[in-house]
Design an enzyme around this catalytic site. Structure first.
Site, short mmCIF file in Angstrom:
data_model
loop_
_atom_site.label_atom_id
_atom_site.label_comp_id
_atom_site.label_asym_id
_atom_site.label_seq_id
_atom_site.Cartn_x
_atom_site.Cartn_y
_atom_site.Cartn_z
N THR A 1 0.84 -1.19 0.00
CA THR A 1 0.00 0.00 0.00
C THR A 1 0.88 1.23 0.00
O THR A 1 2.03 1.17 0.41
CB THR A 1 -0.89 -0.01 1.27
OG1 THR A 1 -1.65 -1.20 1.30
CG2 THR A 1 -1.80 1.18 1.35
N GLY B 1 -0.98 -3.60 4.76
CA GLY B 1 -1.90 -4.67 5.12
C GLY B 1 -2.43 -4.55 6.53
O GLY B 1 -2.81 -3.47 7.01
#
Length: 539
Positions: free
Chosen positions: A345, A429
């Protein structure tokens, strides 16, 4: 000020601020730039969430830009195709939900932007990067290499994400993504229709359909982002910590902070008095996070489809009961729900000269997501559907047009008078709420600067399996502490080198009051050493 995981992206954010854009405008420009420079973590084929602080009204607003399950996909269909177990495999085309990021970028500009710059102006710097090329940074090159085989094998179009169509780029090599540039231009010129209808939508449906997916053109055309009210708790009677509501997992961080706050309110401060990353401190934080995940992993789902008891989970009474379960001398297994881990991310933060802030997060999930590339589009599709549960009685059960449990979470902290204090996040995550808790405690209780708070070694609790759960401990935490945690019953694994990405990659901007400064305040930023990025200021 802008802080992100890629230097070019941070500079592009500052460029938009220099051109008169506000924090939201700059955030979208950074999101697009990161999609180009770090496609092993994020992209227009993924999802996004943002928190926006409006300096004039002293309010925090939120946007959920995550996608939904295709309308024709059901648990029964998956079972008939031979899918077993509790989840959709992360390499399956059925794990691909509708990409929400493109709509999220447009809506962020429309809802929170300055109105001084067009979407085309905001996306142009990233588009030029994709078309003209950019030097690949060190850590990104290694993560790109790690995903090389997946890209090659996932779909016939993987060459679009490889250098000269053959291999992952090495550090320092120039990488061009011309098809991604075309996708950005379509979005800039046509808005959402440029992505969710026409050539790009047709390519998404065709590529996925060839791999067995049920996604249709209507699934894409009917997609929309959702403006939502942030959820929050008061911590230590001094700070209000804001997160996006479910289907995001931000509530995990709030539950853990609420449990720790309850302990302190009852005089149980020994874990803080022992000092940061002491045995007592880490044991208490670990146990609070385990309790938080036990609840969030069970209850968090799409609130438009299933009731999520947010108020009950964040009530002082409930948090006090959960705090009573922590044994300072022992660890125990949690009944249900558990965290997992990946670094997949990009999180970034922007604060503008007017005092507005945008805490923004964008992700493919699991590196390159599904690694499936729609032909001629130059981006990978996410695999967020792998977070659905295939037990029809589970709150997070897969269902048509439902959003799955989502890991990506931006955070923001305000003072009790409503003024902005911190815009921050830790990507990666299920590490994200764990990072939110640890870096906030570092700053609030131990007086660390934003950079010190990010530099400090972290822990990450892994999934509980058969009554046991491994705790990852980052190098730099003293050997004696590791042995002390083992003595309390924790199973410890010390993590070194590049694997430290498991502990997330955070960005922080703190607003400090200062009467001597021209604006009455000073901005102080930090950028995680576990990423390639920088923080830059606008003067």
């Amino acid at each position: 000020m802008v802080s992100s995981s890629q230097p070019l992206a941070s500079l592009i954010g500052r460029k938009i601020l220099d051109q008169g854009g506000n924090a939201a405008d700059a955030a979208v420009a950074v999101a697009a730039a990161l999609a180009v420079t770090e496609p092993c973590s994020t992209g227009i084929g993924g999802d996004a969430f943002c928190l926006f602080y409006d300096a004039k009204s002293k309010t925090v607003k939120a946007l959920n830009a995550s996608g939904r399950c295709p309308e024709a996909l059901t648990i029964e269909k998956l079972r008939s195709l031979g899918f077993e177990g509790d989840s959709v495999p992360n390499t399956s085309a059925h794990s691909v939900t509708v990409p929400g990021a493109a709509a999220g970028w447009v809506d962020t500009v429309d809802l929170f932007g300055s109105k001084r710059l067009s979407l085309a102006q905001i996306l142009e710097p990233a588009t030029e990067l994709a078309e003209r090329g950019f030097p690949v940074s060190e850590l990104t090159a290694q993560f790109w290499k790690r995903g090389e085989q997946r890209i090659m094998n996932a779909s016939p179009n993987g060459h679009e994400m490889l250098r000269h169509g053959k291999a992952a780029p090495a550090a320092g090599e120039i990488m061009k993504l011309p098809n991604m540039g075309k996708t950005f231009r379509a979005l800039a010129e046509q808005g959402k229709a440029g992505f969710y209808e026409g050539r790009i939508a047709e390519s998404i449906v065709k590529t996925l359909g060839d791999l067995g997916s049920t996604m249709t053109l209507d699934d894409l055309k009917n997609h929309s982002s959702t403006p939502v009210e942030p959820i929050s708790i008061v911590y230590n009677d001094q700070l209000r910590v804001h997160e996006c509501p479910p289907n995001g997992q931000g509530i995990t961080a709030l539950i853990a902070l609420g449990i720790l706050d309850s302990l302190q309110s009852k005089g149980k401060r020994a874990f803080l008095d022992a000092g940061v990353n002491s045995v007592s401190y880490l044991h208490t934080v670990i146990e609070a996070l385990r309790l938080a995940f036990a609840d969030s992993k069970f209850f968090v789902t799409d609130p438009e489809k299933v009731h999520v008891p947010v108020n009950e989970l964040l009530s002082k009474e409930y948090l006090a009961k959960r705090a009573e379960l922590i044994d300072p001398q022992n660890t125990k297994a949690v009944a249900h729900g558990s965290p997992a881990n990946s670094s997949d991310t990009v999180y970034f933060s922007v604060v503008d000269k007017e005092g507005n802030a945008c805490s923004f997060i964008n992700s493919n999930y699991e590196g390159f997501g599904s690694a499936i590339v729609p032909e001629g589009c130059g981006f990978v599709l996410q695999n967020r559907g792998s977070n659905f549960n295939l037990d029809p009685n589970h709150p997070n059960a897969l269902a048509p047009l439902k959003r799955p449990y989502h890991t990506i979470i931006p955070a923001m902290v305000t003072r009790m008078d409503g003024s902005l204090h911190i815009s921050y996040g830790v990507m990666g995550g299920f590490m994200q709420p764990q990072g939110h808790v640890q870096v906030l405690l570092n700053m609030h209780h131990f007086g660390m600067t934003p950079q010190e708070a990010l530099d400090t070694p972290r822990i990450c609790i892994m999934p509980e399996e058969e009554g046991r759960s491994v705790v990852l401990v980052e190098e730099g935490i003293r050997p004696g502490v590791v042995e002390g945690l083992k003595a309390l019953g924790h199973e410890i694994q010390v993590v070194t080198g590049l694997m430290r990405a498991n502990f997330g990659r955070g960005q922080i901007i703190v607003r400090r009051e200062d009467e001597e400064s021209a604006g009455g305040h000073v901005l102080v930023a930090g950028c995680d050493p576990r990423c390639d990025g920088i923080a830059v200021a606008q003067f």
